[in-house]
Design an enzyme around this catalytic site. Structure first.
Site, short mmCIF file in Angstrom:
data_model
loop_
_atom_site.label_atom_id
_atom_site.label_comp_id
_atom_site.label_asym_id
_atom_site.label_seq_id
_atom_site.Cartn_x
_atom_site.Cartn_y
_atom_site.Cartn_z
N ARG A 47 0.82 -1.27 -0.05
CA ARG A 47 0.03 -0.01 0.22
C ARG A 47 0.89 1.16 0.09
O ARG A 47 0.43 2.14 -0.57
CB ARG A 47 -0.91 -0.06 1.15
CG ARG A 47 -2.07 -0.96 0.88
CD ARG A 47 -2.62 -1.57 2.22
NE ARG A 47 -3.81 -2.32 1.98
CZ ARG A 47 -3.94 -3.59 1.70
NH1 ARG A 47 -2.93 -3.99 1.57
NH2 ARG A 47 -5.09 -4.29 1.74
N SER B 151 -12.91 -8.84 2.31
CA SER B 151 -11.91 -8.92 1.48
C SER B 151 -11.02 -7.61 1.53
O SER B 151 -11.96 -6.62 1.00
CB SER B 151 -11.93 -9.66 0.11
OG SER B 151 -10.81 -9.35 -0.82
N ASP C 216 -4.43 -15.39 6.94
CA ASP C 216 -3.33 -16.02 6.52
C ASP C 216 -2.28 -16.65 7.48
O ASP C 216 -1.64 -17.27 7.09
CB ASP C 216 -2.49 -14.49 6.25
CG ASP C 216 -2.95 -14.18 4.78
OD1 ASP C 216 -3.72 -14.53 4.03
OD2 ASP C 216 -2.76 -12.69 4.74
N LYS D 65 -6.52 -19.11 -1.99
CA LYS D 65 -5.24 -18.52 -1.67
C LYS D 65 -4.30 -18.82 -2.71
O LYS D 65 -4.54 -19.54 -3.65
CB LYS D 65 -4.69 -18.66 -0.34
CG LYS D 65 -5.78 -17.96 0.81
CD LYS D 65 -5.92 -16.39 0.68
CE LYS D 65 -6.82 -15.84 1.36
NZ LYS D 65 -6.93 -14.55 1.16
N ARG E 23 3.37 -19.73 2.76
CA ARG E 23 2.78 -20.02 3.95
C ARG E 23 2.92 -21.47 4.18
O ARG E 23 2.64 -21.88 5.50
CB ARG E 23 1.59 -19.38 4.24
CG ARG E 23 1.55 -17.86 4.25
CD ARG E 23 0.53 -16.83 4.73
NE ARG E 23 0.33 -15.85 4.17
CZ ARG E 23 1.15 -14.61 4.44
NH1 ARG E 23 2.04 -14.66 5.20
NH2 ARG E 23 0.79 -13.36 3.87
C1 S3P Z 1 -4.41 -9.01 1.75
C2 S3P Z 1 -5.72 -9.49 1.89
C3 S3P Z 1 -6.16 -10.86 2.09
C4 S3P Z 1 -4.91 -11.69 2.61
C5 S3P Z 1 -3.78 -11.38 1.66
C6 S3P Z 1 -3.32 -9.92 1.85
C7 S3P Z 1 -4.02 -7.53 1.62
O1 S3P Z 1 -6.74 -11.25 1.00
O2 S3P Z 1 -5.19 -13.03 2.58
O3 S3P Z 1 -2.56 -12.17 1.86
O4 S3P Z 1 -3.05 -7.10 1.68
O5 S3P Z 1 -4.95 -6.81 1.46
P1 S3P Z 1 -8.52 -10.98 0.72
O6 S3P Z 1 -8.48 -9.69 0.45
O7 S3P Z 1 -8.41 -12.00 -0.39
O8 S3P Z 1 -8.92 -11.79 1.90
#
Ligand code: S3P
Length: 414
Positions: free
Chosen positions: A18, A154, A302, A329, A375
């Site tokens: 981000r 999500s 995760d 995933k 993971r």
């Molecule tokens: C993430 C959101 C999650 C997570 C991924 C990282 C992120 O996924 O499992 O490892 O950085 O926004 P989802 O948005 O598909 O739940």
């Protein structure tokens, strides 16, 4: 084998993605300290460079100069990174022109309709393989706000919509069934965006400019969870994990381990760059089974593979449910875990949305197929350390997706 001492894990992956993205969108020069330098983050950096952002690394710091992103000349390769592909879709939806994106053999099998649908509703057009997979082409520009209810919590989808909302005319609002990680909302606020939050809804009034900031990236709690489980499960361990992101949307694994009987204390808690940061002290003792499900799933999604490993060494039954997202995933993590356990001589019950584990299980040495999922690889390495057995992983390189130096760091803390 017990683990003692002090450990720092690499920078948080979600926050690192981000900060590069917001730095690329912001006016001015963003200075970043402590960012993760892993394969997934390199995918984001390459993609943003091809959209016209300047990203320079000096020692361990980064300087990002953003502003006017433009149509890329070449295909963007998001590699193994779902966060790159989905968040970038939201950014590219706001860039006039055509972006073509693809990924590796895992990413091209992961669902993209979840971002395509809302972004099309905002005015972008998509042409995707079978309508829902990478490779896909995005024609961006001229967006309008949308009010969108997510079916599944999500953070990637929420973030894609909010990043598009920054460039859209009018109000963009997203509501989730339960709160997923909120780094995008926090960081947009840190970069000066006007953004409103009510419960599990968040809205942004576009178009808006954001301004460059200094950001320190804390340690990744998802990476810290691996040594934390090793320490929690092995009596005699005492491990201090320093400077970890303690954002409550990320630390769901801590109350779960505490419920299982682990002794965990949070220390030295402070705020930095809009995030809560502190140290985690884990003292080893015996664990008992628990149920993990419902609204807590997005806060530990995760960490479920490593929590499943903890459950294998706990007394009693652990039920993991409501986690069917694990099947989409980097690999189907429910299937990969139950196959891995079986290959080491232990049986668990696989359900559509989780696992039932009757602990403690006993394991014998053997091979484990990781499906090149970071993971899964790290979870089985920790299992091998707790059980004191040799586990032959078919891919160890993949740990570099999120935790470069994992194996050598774990060796140092023997
Ligand atoms: C993430 C959101 C999650 C997570 C991924 C990282 C992120 O996924 O499992 O490892 O950085 O926004 P989802 O948005 O598909 O739940």
């Amino acid at each position: 084998m017990k683990i003692t001492g002090e450990m720092r894990v690499p920078g948080d992956k979600s926050i690192s993605h981000r900060v590069f993205m917001l730095g690329a969108l912001a006016q001015g020069a963003t200075l970043v300290r402590g960012a993760l330098d892993s394969l997934d983050i390199q995918s984001t950096v390459h993609a943003l460079r091809s959209l016209g952002a300047s990203m320079e690394k000096k020692d361990r710091d980064w300087c990002i100069t953003g502003g006017g992103l433009r149509e890329p000349e070449a295909v963007i390769d998001a590699g193994n990174s779902g966060t790159t592909a989905r968040l970038l879709s939201g950014i590219c939806a706001g860039v006039a022109g055509l972006t073509v994106m693809t990924g590796d053999s895992s990413l091209i099998k992961r669902p993209m309709a979840r971002v395509i649908r809302p972004l099309e509703g905002m005015g972008a057009s998509f042409l995707a393989r079978q309508g829902r997979f990478l490779p896909m082409a995005i024609r961006g520009g001229d967006l309008r706000g949308i009010s969108f209810d997510l079916e599944v919590a999500s953070a990637q989808v929420k973030s894609a919509i909010l990043l598009a909302g920054l460039k859209a005319e009018g109000i963009t609002a997203v509501t989730e069934p339960s709160l997923s990680r909120d780094h995008t909302e926090r960081m947009l606020g840190h970069f000066g965006a006007r953004i409103e939050r009510h419960g599990t809804s968040v809205s942004i009034h576009g178009p808006q400019e954001i301004s460059a900031r200094e950001v320190s990236v804390p340690g990744d709690p998802s990476s810290a969870a691996f040594p934390a489980v090793l320490a929690a499960a092995v009596p005699g361990s005492e491990l201090l994990l320093k400077d970890i992101c303690l954002n409550p949307t990320r630390t769901g694994f801590i109350p779960v381990l505490q419920r299982m009987g682990a002794r965990i204390a949070l220390q030295n808690i402070r705020e930095d760059s809009g995030e809560s940061v502190g140290d985690i002290l884990v003292t080893g003792c015996g664990l008992t089974g628990t149920t993990i499900g419902g609204d807590e799933i997005p806060r530990l999604i995760d960490e479920l593979p490593i929590l499943a490993v903890a459950a294998c060494f706990a007394n009693g039954t652990t039920v993991i449910r409501d986690a069917s997202e694990l099947r989409v995933k980097e690999t189907d993590r429910i299937g990969a875990l139950s196959r891995g356990f079986a290959s080491l001589g232990a049986q668990v019950e696989e359900t559509p949305g989780g696992l039932v584990i009757d602990g403690p299980l006993s394991f014998r040495a053997g091979p484990v197929q990781t499906f090149s999922d970071h993971r899964i690889a790290m979870s089985f390495f920790i299992l091998s350390r707790i059980a004191g057995i040799e586990v032959d992983l078919d891919d160890t390189q993949c740990a570099g997706i999120s935790f470069p130096g994992f194996f050598s760091l774990m060796e140092e803390c023997r």
